[in-house]
Design an enzyme around this catalytic site. Structure first.
Site, PDB file in Angstrom:
ATOM      1  N   CYS A   2       0.929  -1.198  -0.160  1.00 56.19           N
ATOM      2  CA  CYS A   2      -0.035  -0.041   0.112  1.00 56.19           C
ATOM      3  C   CYS A   2       0.896   1.148   0.125  1.00 56.19           C
ATOM      4  CB  CYS A   2      -0.964   0.018   1.310  1.00 56.19           C
ATOM      5  SG  CYS A   2      -1.770  -1.458   1.447  1.00 56.19           S
ATOM      6  N   ARG A  27       4.284   0.395  -7.161  1.00 54.95           N
ATOM      7  CA  ARG A  27       4.504  -0.762  -6.092  1.00 54.95           C
ATOM      8  C   ARG A  27       3.259  -1.760  -6.120  1.00 54.95           C
ATOM      9  NH1 ARG A  27       5.851   1.284  -0.587  1.00 54.95           N
ATOM     10  NH2 ARG A  27       7.871   2.277  -0.895  1.00 54.95           N
ATOM     11  N   TRP A  74      -3.025  -2.516  -1.445  1.00 55.64           N
ATOM     12  CA  TRP A  74      -2.856  -3.895  -1.952  1.00 55.64           C
ATOM     13  C   TRP A  74      -3.554  -4.982  -0.852  1.00 55.64           C
ATOM     14  CZ3 TRP A  74      -0.842  -5.600  -6.273  1.00 55.64           C
ATOM     15  CH2 TRP A  74      -0.546  -7.026  -6.289  1.00 55.64           C
ATOM     16  N   ASN A  99      -0.862   1.500   6.250  1.00 55.34           N
ATOM     17  CA  ASN A  99      -0.175   0.234   5.639  1.00 55.34           C
ATOM     18  C   ASN A  99       0.255  -0.773   6.556  1.00 55.34           C
ATOM     19  OD1 ASN A  99      -0.109   1.937   3.508  1.00 55.34           O
ATOM     20  ND2 ASN A  99       2.178   2.337   3.423  1.00 55.34           N
ATOM     21  N   GLY A 100       0.306  -2.060   6.281  1.00 55.88           N
ATOM     22  CA  GLY A 100       0.615  -2.859   7.119  1.00 55.88           C
ATOM     23  C   GLY A 100      -0.279  -3.812   7.608  1.00 55.88           C
ATOM     24  N   GLU A 483      25.152 -16.260 -10.787  1.00 56.45           N
ATOM     25  CA  GLU A 483      24.761 -14.967 -10.836  1.00 56.45           C
ATOM     26  C   GLU A 483      26.150 -14.099 -11.254  1.00 56.45           C
ATOM     27  OE1 GLU A 483      22.363 -13.395 -11.670  1.00 56.45           O
ATOM     28  OE2 GLU A 483      22.617 -11.397 -11.074  1.00 56.45           O
ATOM     29  N   LYS A 487      26.510 -11.891 -14.340  1.00 61.72           N
ATOM     30  CA  LYS A 487      26.931 -10.371 -14.293  1.00 61.72           C
ATOM     31  C   LYS A 487      28.050 -10.047 -15.218  1.00 61.72           C
ATOM     32  CE  LYS A 487      23.865  -9.141 -13.161  1.00 61.72           C
ATOM     33  NZ  LYS A 487      22.870  -9.551 -12.840  1.00 61.72           N
ATOM     34  N   GLU A 490      27.474 -10.646 -18.990  1.00 64.46           N
ATOM     35  CA  GLU A 490      26.768  -9.482 -19.371  1.00 64.46           C
ATOM     36  C   GLU A 490      27.234  -8.054 -19.800  1.00 64.46           C
ATOM     37  OE1 GLU A 490      22.014  -9.244 -17.820  1.00 64.46           O
ATOM     38  OE2 GLU A 490      23.584  -9.738 -16.129  1.00 64.46           O
ATOM     39  N   HIS A 506      35.629 -33.054 -12.659  1.00 67.12           N
ATOM     40  CA  HIS A 506      34.868 -33.823 -13.545  1.00 67.12           C
ATOM     41  C   HIS A 506      34.927 -33.044 -15.070  1.00 67.12           C
ATOM     42  CE1 HIS A 506      33.446 -36.397 -10.479  1.00 67.12           C
ATOM     43  NE2 HIS A 506      33.349 -35.206  -9.711  1.00 67.12           N
ATOM     44  N   LYS A 605      16.002  -4.587 -20.926  1.00 61.97           N
ATOM     45  CA  LYS A 605      15.744  -4.730 -19.470  1.00 61.97           C
ATOM     46  C   LYS A 605      14.456  -5.651 -19.434  1.00 61.97           C
ATOM     47  CE  LYS A 605      15.971  -3.733 -15.262  1.00 61.97           C
ATOM     48  NZ  LYS A 605      17.274  -4.557 -14.757  1.00 61.97           N
TER      49      LYS A 605
HETATM   50  C1  F6R Z   1      20.184 -10.512 -15.934  1.00 62.99           C
HETATM   51  C2  F6R Z   1      18.965  -9.901 -16.105  1.00 62.99           C
HETATM   52  C3  F6R Z   1      18.209 -10.807 -16.792  1.00 62.99           C
HETATM   53  C4  F6R Z   1      16.684 -11.056 -16.086  1.00 62.99           C
HETATM   54  C5  F6R Z   1      15.787 -11.990 -17.011  1.00 62.99           C
HETATM   55  C6  F6R Z   1      14.563 -12.132 -16.325  1.00 62.99           C
HETATM   56  O1  F6R Z   1      21.055  -9.226 -15.385  1.00 62.99           O
HETATM   57  O2  F6R Z   1      18.755  -8.908 -15.794  1.00 62.99           O
HETATM   58  O3  F6R Z   1      18.777 -12.177 -16.748  1.00 62.99           O
HETATM   59  O4  F6R Z   1      16.967 -11.529 -14.985  1.00 62.99           O
HETATM   60  O5  F6R Z   1      15.525 -11.426 -18.190  1.00 62.99           O
HETATM   61  O6  F6R Z   1      13.927 -10.837 -16.010  1.00 62.99           O
HETATM   62  P1  F6R Z   1      12.570 -10.677 -14.977  1.00 62.99           P
HETATM   63  O7  F6R Z   1      13.312 -10.827 -13.428  1.00 62.99           O
HETATM   64  O8  F6R Z   1      12.297  -9.224 -15.469  1.00 62.99           O
HETATM   65  O9  F6R Z   1      11.690 -11.699 -15.262  1.00 62.99           O
END
Ligand code: F6R
Length: 610
Positions: A2, A27, A74, A99-100, A483, A487, A490, A506, A605
């Protein structure tokens, strides 16, 4: 989650309230409402759906007032209906937004019914407004009535209250749910997030846990948890932490890495009781649904998939719940055999990732018990189409490489683990209270990890001329290594792979030579000695080691071995902490290589296509 906005001014504040609500929309919400004190008394408008619905309702039937409160809801108690939308009224005298979650609302409801109050909603919030109304009969000062009321509330709240009896003020209380006062000239404001008030002021006063505030046009008074008057610091920001601006940082990615202590704090706000996770934070039907869960199936892509992989370790080891994790693009096209009583958990920053959405949609035909979305965008398709939601509340993430979205996903998944374990009674004694305490300390620990920034920057020099890197981890650190590798590839375009350290011999060991740095995360846990043996295998082949090791792990620099000490943390939360130096490492390697850090080549993104 909320959102709250409030204002007391010499001008009509309706448009300010609506604009504030719009700024909180990201949010998530299912309904919105506002109440103002007009010449006719307390008046309100409430609508299901977007803030634009409320805006249209106000445009069609205008409200004019100089004092008001507003809310985006929410749903946690009671469906998203107009009756359940805030503000809630007691008679025509008092209005509240909240909220809460109020945990003892049933007991208070019975008591207030006994006092003759009729309830118009199914919300937990309505008990607050009637309670204040009742207390005002003997304590005519609104602040004093609020102080007395909060003593009766168990749970989490950010509250804003107005009353016809004192039309010059807005009163507020914070416990487990953030509130900030926006300071204007001859007018003052309140919100659950300063983002909502950036249109009207750049001066803010953050309320602390247990604070009560009385906000008038020309004065703000605050009392602390002990009831003592306090002065809270006034902070000036021309840009808020989440503005679409890099602030002092060179890139959005670095800014977002540094935001992690604050956003993790927000992920936790309002979701932790004294020694337990509030199951209702997952939605009104969560407790009933969680009690039936015998298995969990997680689907996600990319970074979100790695978060799911960490969660599998937690769900199985802490809550004893069998868990499968699969990348959504595979899951959606596979003939899946679903175990009885399986909860489908989808994880996504954007909530619009095509494969994750398709996996959720297909799953509806497969006989899952129900679906839960762990998501950063409240207005996303994933959230709309899931039975339950937990918003990660990381705020807008602009850098294409996910950072704060990942750590807030991990925190949310830890909350899920504890909530499921709690409802099913499968956690070992004391574990929940202990981890709740550790979670409360986590933002500060993440701050300590960020202090490693310059050391990691220096370490990045080892990678600038390399073409390949191996990342190793064991247990829940294996997905953290994955991860880290994602990173690095990428944003620096260096080829990176992650392996569980035990898999090295292995096959991948064949790749190791002086040109292949090996990055390892080494918390001080029961796998440390085994990990050390794996690292010997690398050193014996001339491989350069970069080890992020617990300060208590007894590891130090040596020939070809660079040890970077990481602050000690409870093992269960180590995956969250160790993520930070790996994010910093890829960031600084990319900066050295001169790549486009925030918008790496070929990537977008939000992947809304298959
Ligand atoms: C890596 C990255 C992507 C997203 C993936 C899923 O840094 O941002 O691997 O994690 O495309 O995206 P969402 O989380 O928006 O479903």
């Amino acid at each position: 989650m909320c959102g709250i906005v409030g204002a007391v001014a010499e001008r009509n504040i309706t448009a300010i309230l609506i604009e504030g609500l719009k700024r909180l929309e990201y949010r998530g919400y299912d309904s919105a409402g506002l109440a103002v004190l007009s010449e006719q008394g307390l008046e309100r408008r409430r609508r299901i759906g977007k803030v634009s619905e409320l805006q249209a309702a106000v445009a069609a039937d205008p409200l004019l007032g100089k004092l008001g409160i507003a809310h985006t809801r929410w749903a946690t108690h009671g469906a998203p209906t107009e009756e359940n939308a805030h503000p809630h009224f007691s008679g025509h005298d008092v209005a509240v937004v909240h909220n809460g979650i109020i945990e003892n609302h049933e007991e208070l409801r019975d008591e207030l019914k006994g006092l003759g109050y009729a309830f118009a909603s199914q919300t937990d919030t309505e008990v607050i407004v009637h309670l204040i109304h009742h207390l005002l009969k003997t304590t005519p000062d609104l602040t004093a009535a609020l102080k007395a009321a909060v003593k009766r509330l168990h749970g989490a709240y950010g509250l804003a209250v107005i009353s016809t009896s004192q039309p010059d003020r807005l009163v507020a209380a914070r416990s487990g749910s953030p509130l900030v006062i926006g300071l204007g000239l001859g007018e003052n404001f309140l919100a659950s997030d300063q983002l909502a008030l950036r249109q009207v002021t750049d001066r803010f006063m953050y309320l602390e846990e247990g604070d009560i505030a009385e906000i008038r046009r020309d004065q703000v008074l605050v009392w602390d948890q002990a009831g003592e008057p306090v002065q809270r610091e006034t902070v000036q920001h021309s840009e808020g932490a989440e503005a679409a601006d890099k602030g002092v940082y060179r890139h959005f990615m670095l800014k977002e890495i540094h935001e992690q202590p604050a956003v993790v704090q927000r992920t936790l706000e309002g979701r932790l009781g004294k020694d337990h996770v509030m199951v209702q934070a997952f939605g009104p039907q969560a407790a009933e649904l969680f009690a039936k869960v015998r298995n969990v199936q997680i689907v996600a892509c990319g970074t979100s998939y790695h978060a799911g992989m960490v969660a599998r370790y937690w769900l199985e080891s802490l809550a004893g719940i069998p868990c499968q994790v699969e990348v959504a693009s595979e899951f959606r096209y596979r003939k899946v055999a679903v175990q009885p009583d399986t909860l489908l958990v989808s994880i996504s920053q954007s909530g619009e990732t095509a494969d994750t959405l398709a996996a959720l949609r297909n799953a509806k035909e497969l006989g899952f018990l129900g679906s839960l979305a762990i998501c950063n965008v409240g207005i996303s398709s994933l959230v709309r189409e899931s039975d339950l939601t937990l918003l990660t509340l990381a705020g807008p993430e602009i850098g294409v490489a996910s950072t704060k979205a990942f750590t807030t996903q991990l925190v949310s998944l830890m909350l899920l683990t504890l909530a499921l374990g709690q409802v099913r009674g499968s956690l070992a004694a004391g574990v929940e209270a202990e981890l709740v305490e550790e979670l409360r300390r986590l933002p500060a620990r993440l701050g300590e990890a960020l202090a490693m920034d310059h050391v990691v920057e220096k370490t990045a020099e080892l990678f600038a001329d390399k073409h390949h890197t191996l990342f190793l981890g064991r247990g829940a650190q294996y997905p953290v290594a994955m991860e880290g590798a994602l990173k690095l590839k990428e944003i620096s375009y260096i080829h990176a792979e992650a392996y569980p350290a035990g898999e090295l011999k292995h096959g991948p060991l064949a790749l190791v030579d002086g040109d292949m740095p090996v990055v390892t995360v080494a918390p001080n846990n029961e796998l440390l000695e085994k990990l050390k043996s794996n690292l010997q295998e690398v050193r014996a082949r001339g491989g350069q080691l970069v080890v992020f090791a617990d300060e208590q792990a007894g590891m130090s620099n040596g020939e070809g071995t660079h040890v970077i000490k990481v602050p000690h943390i409870a093992d269960a939360l180590a995956p969250i902490l160790y993520t930070i130096p790996l994010q910093l490492l890829s960031y600084y390697v990319a900066v050295l290589k001169g790549t486009d850090v925030d918008q790496p080549r070929n990537l977008a993104k939000s992947v809304t296509v298959e």
